[in-house]
Design an enzyme around this catalytic site. Structure first.
Site, short mmCIF file in Angstrom:
data_model
loop_
_atom_site.label_atom_id
_atom_site.label_comp_id
_atom_site.label_asym_id
_atom_site.label_seq_id
_atom_site.Cartn_x
_atom_site.Cartn_y
_atom_site.Cartn_z
N SER A 1 0.81 -1.23 0.00
CA SER A 1 0.00 0.00 0.00
C SER A 1 0.83 1.26 0.00
CB SER A 1 -0.88 0.04 1.24
OG SER A 1 -1.88 -0.93 1.19
N ASP B 1 3.48 3.55 8.23
CA ASP B 1 2.14 3.59 8.83
C ASP B 1 2.02 2.86 10.16
OD1 ASP B 1 2.39 1.19 7.44
OD2 ASP B 1 0.36 1.18 6.64
#
Ligand code: 3PG
Ligand code: MN
Ligand code: MN
Length: 558
Positions: A82, A287
């Site tokens: 991602s 993240d």
């Protein structure tokens, strides 16, 4: 390379394409293209909306590369993920990504000359060096060989006492592989001990249950890790990490192992984090490290009771958030992803709406904008986060918030307040990672339903859609041999693939607002995710900056 001097944000007008169209940019997370068999959940699921887009091939539907060097990863064997996928989609250029930058810094030895390493090495004489991170060779958040090199390098440069706090994977690699990785690490630590370095594993837990939450979905995950890593407290105590992982695997998979600490013969934790110690979070990807970085770095912090806030020297493998400068110290400089398409477009009057549910919210905002938090121009942008379910694995609720995301996007489209409506639909990916094939089929259908809602709204306002994905996942749920046949383990069980894949992903364009004559060019056969940004800029009526990867579209006729 960061641009020198002030940036000129003005984009040239596209010679043939109009401005002012409402454009939906839809990213299906974990939605690749693969041969249709029973382990391809996208194929098995009813996906009429996505199927209808495919009818547009080759002029309105095509595949693009979403893995390896096309997204800035070190090799063609690296599956997409991602972070790199959304970075490429948003930035329109390919940047050498964290995995690669750390490789280079370790290979050249520059990592040890930087400010970050110098800073932590000030603790080597009197304190302990703690390394916290994901233990696998998945290459998405971290890599075992990088940890091995760092351990060796730190030992050679004066670290006398090292403690490793491991997070087991089973998500970017096969479930059950944790045992082998811990054995390998134990072997390395034994070698270090022979050289006089007191090096041990101190704590551990499964990545999804301990430490690696993201976008503040569930602080309890970080707290569990904090208790084990910093306080030396956990419900499970073992004297050996291999034994810990083997035992805890009896009731949980690698991703969800409960937290444990390693204790000595007096039942005392061997490696809590204490005043004067150094800490490095070894993941390069941002993240799932940001929350821990905040807990380790921020003096003022109220997300959970830290009980003790040790005075440490802390560095990230990379800086995880350039805007927040978090963490302040780091071993390797992150890619400088500048001049993203989002920033250009707001400067050129494109009003933007971005939305996903919590677990993917940062993907269409933070990653899309080059690992930068927040909006560029708050009066031009609205970012909406739909709270994700907490404390469950998503095979239990495979529809996730797809419907809600679809509704928010639809409302934003129909409001006509925005020129670009950008969403990430997480289902294929999040449920794919659980390895539950049946649930992933349900997930793919839910994602398709959301796509349908968005296409319908675009139809109503005379807009344009661009539907794509960030990398593969749900299209292949088994590990295969070179000829593509599913592999079984030694007990004859199918080897379930919980990870992403190296498959290409679709890009589809269309909608009533698409000017006649717009079609995919056939001279960009190796196009990748980075080519999508220029494509979207064209559809907004602009020419992309000259250093962007080429657009995928052309306009034929007059
Ligand atoms: O962090 C995760 O969930 C996986 O390691 C990778 O998935 P993502 O790249 O789709 O977030
Ligand atoms: Mn993804
Ligand atoms: Mn994923």
């Amino acid at each position: 390379m960061a641009s020198s001097g002030p940036v000129s944000w003005k984009l040239d007008d596209h010679p043939k394409l109009p401005k002012g169209k409402t454009i939906a940019v839809v990213v299906l997370d974990g939605w690749g293209e693969y041969k249709p068999d029973q382990y391809n959940c996208i194929h098995v699921a009813q996906t009429p909306a996505m199927d209808s887009l495919k009818q547009g091939a080759p002029e309105k539907w095509r595949l693009v590369r979403a893995h390896g060097t096309a997204v800035g990863l070190p090799t063609e064997d690296d599956m997409g993920n991602s972070e790199v996928g959304h970075n490429a989609l948003g930035a329109g250029r390919i940047f050498a990504q964290g995995a690669k930058l750390v490789d280079l810094a370790l290979a050249s030895g520059k990592i040890y000359d930087g400010e970050g390493f110098k800073y932590i090495s000030e603790s080597f004489e009197k304190g302990t060096l703690h390394l916290i991170g994901l233990l696998s060779d998945g290459g998405v958040h971290s890599r075992l060989d990088q940890l091995q090199l760092l351990l060796k390098g730190a030992g050679e440069r004066g670290a006398k006492r090292i403690r490793v706090h491991i997070l087991t994977d089973g998500r970017d690699v096969l479930d059950g592989s944790s045992v082998g990785f811990v054995e390998t690490l134990e072997n390395d630590l034994a070698n270090l001990r022979q050289k006089g370095v007191d090096a041990r594993i101190a704590s551990g837990g499964g990545r999804m249950y301990v430490t690696m939450d993201r976008y503040e979905n569930d602080w309890n995950v970080v707290k569990r890790g904090w208790d084990a890593q910093v306080l030396g407290e956990a419900p499970h105590k073992f004297t050996s990490a291999v034994e810990a992982v083997k035992k805890l695997r009896e009731n949980a998979n690698d991703q969800y192992l409960p937290p444990f600490v390693i204790v000595d013969e007096n039942n005392k934790a061997v490696g809590p984090i204490l005043d004067g110690d150094a800490v490095v979070t070894i993941n390069f990807r941002a993240d799932r490290m940001v929350m821990l970085a905040k807990a380790l770095e921020y003096q003022d912090f109220n997300k959970f009771d830290r009980v003790r806030f040790p005075k440490i020297r802390y560095a990230g493998m990379l800086q995880y958030d350039g805007e927040l400068m978090l963490p302040n110290r780091y071993l390797v400089s992150p890619p400088e992803i500048d001049r993203t398409s989002g920033e250009y477009l707001v400067h050129n009057g494109v009003r933007t709406f971005a939305c996903s549910e919590t677990v993917k919210f940062g993907h269409v905002t933070f990653f899309w904008n080059g690992n930068r938090s927040g909006c560029f121009k708050p009066d031009m942008e609205e970012y909406v986060e739909i709270p994700s379910d907490v404390g469950i694995t998503f095979n239990v609720k495979p529809k996730m918030k797809a419907l809600e995301i679809g509704e928010k996007a639809r409302d934003a489209i129909l409001s006509r307040k925005f020129d670009q409506i950008r969403v990430n639909i997480p289902n294929g990916d999040m449920v794919g990672h659980t390895g539950d094939i049946e649930a992933t089929v349900v997930a793919c259908k839910a994602a398709d339903d959301a796509v349908k809602m968005i296409l319908d709204a675009i139809e109503q306002v005379g807009g344009i859609y661009v539907v794509t994905a960030d990398h593969g996942n749900a299209e292949d749920m088994v590990k295969r041999n070179k000829s593509g046949e599913p592999l079984k383990d030694k007990d004859g069980n199918l080897q379930i693939l919980t990870s992403h894949t190296c498959q290409p992903v679709p890009v589809a364009i269309g909608g009533p607002g698409l000017a006649p004559g717009v079609r995919f060019r056939n001279d960009v056969p190796n196009g990748g995710l980075a080519n999508v940004a220029a494509t979207v800029m064209n559809l907004h009526g602009f020419v992309a900056p000259g250093d962007y990867e080429p657009t995928l579209i052309e306009v034929v006729g007059n």
